[in-house]
Design an enzyme around this catalytic site. Structure first.
Site, mmCIF file in Angstrom:
data_model
loop_
_atom_site.group_PDB
_atom_site.id
_atom_site.type_symbol
_atom_site.label_atom_id
_atom_site.label_comp_id
_atom_site.label_asym_id
_atom_site.label_seq_id
_atom_site.Cartn_x
_atom_site.Cartn_y
_atom_site.Cartn_z
ATOM 1 C CB SER A 196 -0.884 0.038 1.246
ATOM 2 O OG SER A 196 -1.949 -0.861 1.093
ATOM 3 C CG HIS B 209 -6.065 2.643 3.191
ATOM 4 N ND1 HIS B 209 -5.051 1.696 3.283
ATOM 5 C CD2 HIS B 209 -6.163 2.947 1.863
ATOM 6 C CE1 HIS B 209 -4.574 1.446 2.067
ATOM 7 N NE2 HIS B 209 -5.217 2.184 1.190
ATOM 8 C CG HIS C 19 -2.717 -1.545 -3.653
ATOM 9 N ND1 HIS C 19 -1.753 -2.514 -3.475
ATOM 10 C CD2 HIS C 19 -3.042 -1.110 -2.419
ATOM 11 C CE1 HIS C 19 -1.514 -2.671 -2.194
ATOM 12 N NE2 HIS C 19 -2.288 -1.834 -1.522
ATOM 13 C CE1 TYR D 170 -8.893 -4.762 1.151
ATOM 14 C CE2 TYR D 170 -7.211 -5.904 2.427
ATOM 15 C CZ TYR D 170 -7.600 -4.839 1.621
ATOM 16 O OH TYR D 170 -6.687 -3.875 1.279
ATOM 17 C CD GLU D 171 -8.201 -5.772 -3.564
ATOM 18 O OE1 GLU D 171 -8.416 -5.135 -4.607
ATOM 19 O OE2 GLU D 171 -7.074 -6.258 -3.294
ATOM 20 C CG MET E 252 -5.305 -6.521 6.402
ATOM 21 S SD MET E 252 -6.561 -5.291 5.987
ATOM 22 C CE MET E 252 -6.527 -4.250 7.454
ATOM 23 C CB SER E 253 -1.043 -8.327 1.744
ATOM 24 O OG SER E 253 0.103 -7.665 2.250
ATOM 25 C CG ASN F 186 -0.799 1.389 11.649
ATOM 26 O OD1 ASN F 186 -0.530 1.013 10.494
ATOM 27 N ND2 ASN F 186 -1.459 0.638 12.500
ATOM 28 C CG HIS G 127 -5.170 -6.647 -0.313
ATOM 29 N ND1 HIS G 127 -5.145 -5.659 -1.274
ATOM 30 C CD2 HIS G 127 -4.080 -6.443 0.465
ATOM 31 C CE1 HIS G 127 -4.078 -4.894 -1.099
ATOM 32 N NE2 HIS G 127 -3.412 -5.343 -0.043
ATOM 33 C CB ALA H 191 1.465 -0.464 4.458
HETATM 34 O O1 LIG Z 1 -0.395 -5.247 2.701
HETATM 35 P P1 LIG Z 1 -0.532 -4.039 1.861
HETATM 36 O O2 LIG Z 1 -0.987 -4.343 0.477
HETATM 37 O O3 LIG Z 1 0.700 -3.185 1.880
HETATM 38 O O4 LIG Z 1 -1.699 -3.141 2.491
HETATM 39 C C1 LIG Z 1 -1.882 -2.910 3.882
HETATM 40 O O5 LIG Z 1 -2.533 -1.652 3.982
HETATM 41 C C2 LIG Z 1 -3.964 -1.837 3.929
HETATM 42 C C3 LIG Z 1 -4.566 -1.179 5.148
HETATM 43 O O6 LIG Z 1 -4.235 0.162 5.224
HETATM 44 C C4 LIG Z 1 -4.203 -3.340 3.945
HETATM 45 O O7 LIG Z 1 -4.452 -3.808 2.645
HETATM 46 C C5 LIG Z 1 -2.898 -3.869 4.491
HETATM 47 O O8 LIG Z 1 -2.634 -5.204 4.101
HETATM 48 N N1 LIG Z 2 -4.224 -5.591 9.856
HETATM 49 C C1 LIG Z 2 -3.556 -4.445 9.731
HETATM 50 N N2 LIG Z 2 -3.099 -4.095 8.529
HETATM 51 C C2 LIG Z 2 -2.418 -2.941 8.438
HETATM 52 N N3 LIG Z 2 -1.864 -2.377 7.385
HETATM 53 C C3 LIG Z 2 -1.284 -1.217 7.794
HETATM 54 N N4 LIG Z 2 -1.472 -1.046 9.105
HETATM 55 C C4 LIG Z 2 -2.178 -2.120 9.517
HETATM 56 C C5 LIG Z 2 -2.678 -2.517 10.801
HETATM 57 O O1 LIG Z 2 -2.522 -1.849 11.825
HETATM 58 N N5 LIG Z 2 -3.359 -3.692 10.843
#
Ligand SMILES: O=P(O)(O)O[C@H]1O[C@H](CO)[C@@H](O)[C@H]1O
Ligand SMILES: Nc1nc2[nH]cnc2c(=O)[nH]1
Length: 289
Positions: free
Chosen positions: A33, A257, A64, A88-89, A219-220, A243, A86, A116
């Protein structure tokens, strides 16, 4: 795109790409991200919006871009995903990892994953770069695995090991590079945990992850790494800590986000330099064009 993907589907996409570019990448980079600028360092670019690539899923998440970029980093041919998929999409895990098998068929030997992530480790600061040492694949542990279904022996074995998948030599090179770049004060090494998302963690979930020894959560990444390892690729991974995950009921902060994307910008140059130098030091048999 259908849910069951077979060898021919990967092959069709790979053949189309090979017919559209002279580049023959040995390294693939997946941008997390807000980290799409990693592709900007590529020279002699050929780029393709995902919507033009037969069989490719589409990116739906802000930050993205949805472009596949081929080019050279210090003479090494790479392919870079500006935007990943992802779970979740709404994509099946086979779809989220579709590009990884396509890369294998293009001749890619090394996968660099970036993401991220939120930190659980108390010593981490926002803006830190975590070299991924290992992962916890929560969806995988619960039976959501991109390798579910009949195994395709053309890609790899039914039961692939997942120990030591984040290449030790590349991690060492990255550490040394960070030292020479003068940025080691904000470089960490730790365990990344994938959760399903799309919601960020509740405080109880954050505390659970912390107790489990998770350093950063996102989440990836884990499904891509599982598929890459299954088909014999070498893997290197970086998390940018965007964060701190809220672990206290007294904390009034919460993550979003937009803040994640904002922090991604902060370290874009350092990450670009680190990835470029890492690729330039890789032992690659480069037969471009
Ligand atoms: O893992 P990338 O694609 O960097 O994205 C991260 O950032 C998003 C949340 O802000 C979520 O999709 C998390 O997985
Ligand atoms: N699950 C999760 N994904 C993130 N992607 C960027 N920051 C976070 C977070 O705090 N939790």
């Amino acid at each position: 795109m259908k849910d069951q993907i077979c060898y021919d589907d990967y092959q069709k996409t790979a053949s189309w790409l090979l017919s559209q570019t002279q580049h023959r990448p040995k390294v693939a980079i997946i941008c997390g991200s807000g980290l799409g600028m990693l592709a900007d360092a590529l020279k002699c670019q050929d780029s393709f919006p995902y919507s033009d690539i037969p069989g490719f899923p589409q990116s739906t998440v802000q930050g993205h871009a949805g472009r596949l970029v081929f080019g050279e980093l210090k003479g090494k041919t790479c392919v870079c995903m500006q935007g990943r998929f992802h779970m979740y999409e709404g994509h099946s895990l086979c779809k989220t990892t579709f590009p990884v098998r396509v890369f294998k068929l293009l001749g890619v030997e090394t996968l660099i994953v970036t993401n991220a992530a939120g930190s659980l480790a108390d010593s981490y600061q926002v803006g830190d770069i975590m070299i991924i040492k290992d992962h916890i694949n929560f969806p995988g542990l619960a039976g959501l695995n991109p390798l579910n279904g009949p195994n395709d022996d053309k890609f790899g074995p039914r039961f692939p090991p997942m120990s030591g998948v984040y290449d030790k030599d590349l991690r060492k090179i990255a550490f040394d590079l960070c030292k020479s770049m003068g940025v080691s004060q904000f470089v960490q090494e730790g365990v990344y945990c994938m959760v399903g998302g799309p919601n960020f963690e509740s405080i109880a979930e954050a505390r659970l992850l912390h107790r489990l020894g998770v350093d950063a959560v996102g989440m990836s990444t884990a499904p891509e790494v599982v598929v890459a390892t299954h088909c014999g690729m070498r893997v290197f991974g970086l998390s940018l800590i965007t964060n701190k995950v809220v672990k206290s009921y007294n904390d009034t902060e919460s993550v979003n986000h937009e803040a994640v994307l904002e922090v991604s910008k902060l370290r874009s140059q350092t990450l670009q330099m680190l990835v470029t130098e890492l690729v330039s030091r890789m032992d690659i048999n480069n037969n471009t064009t």
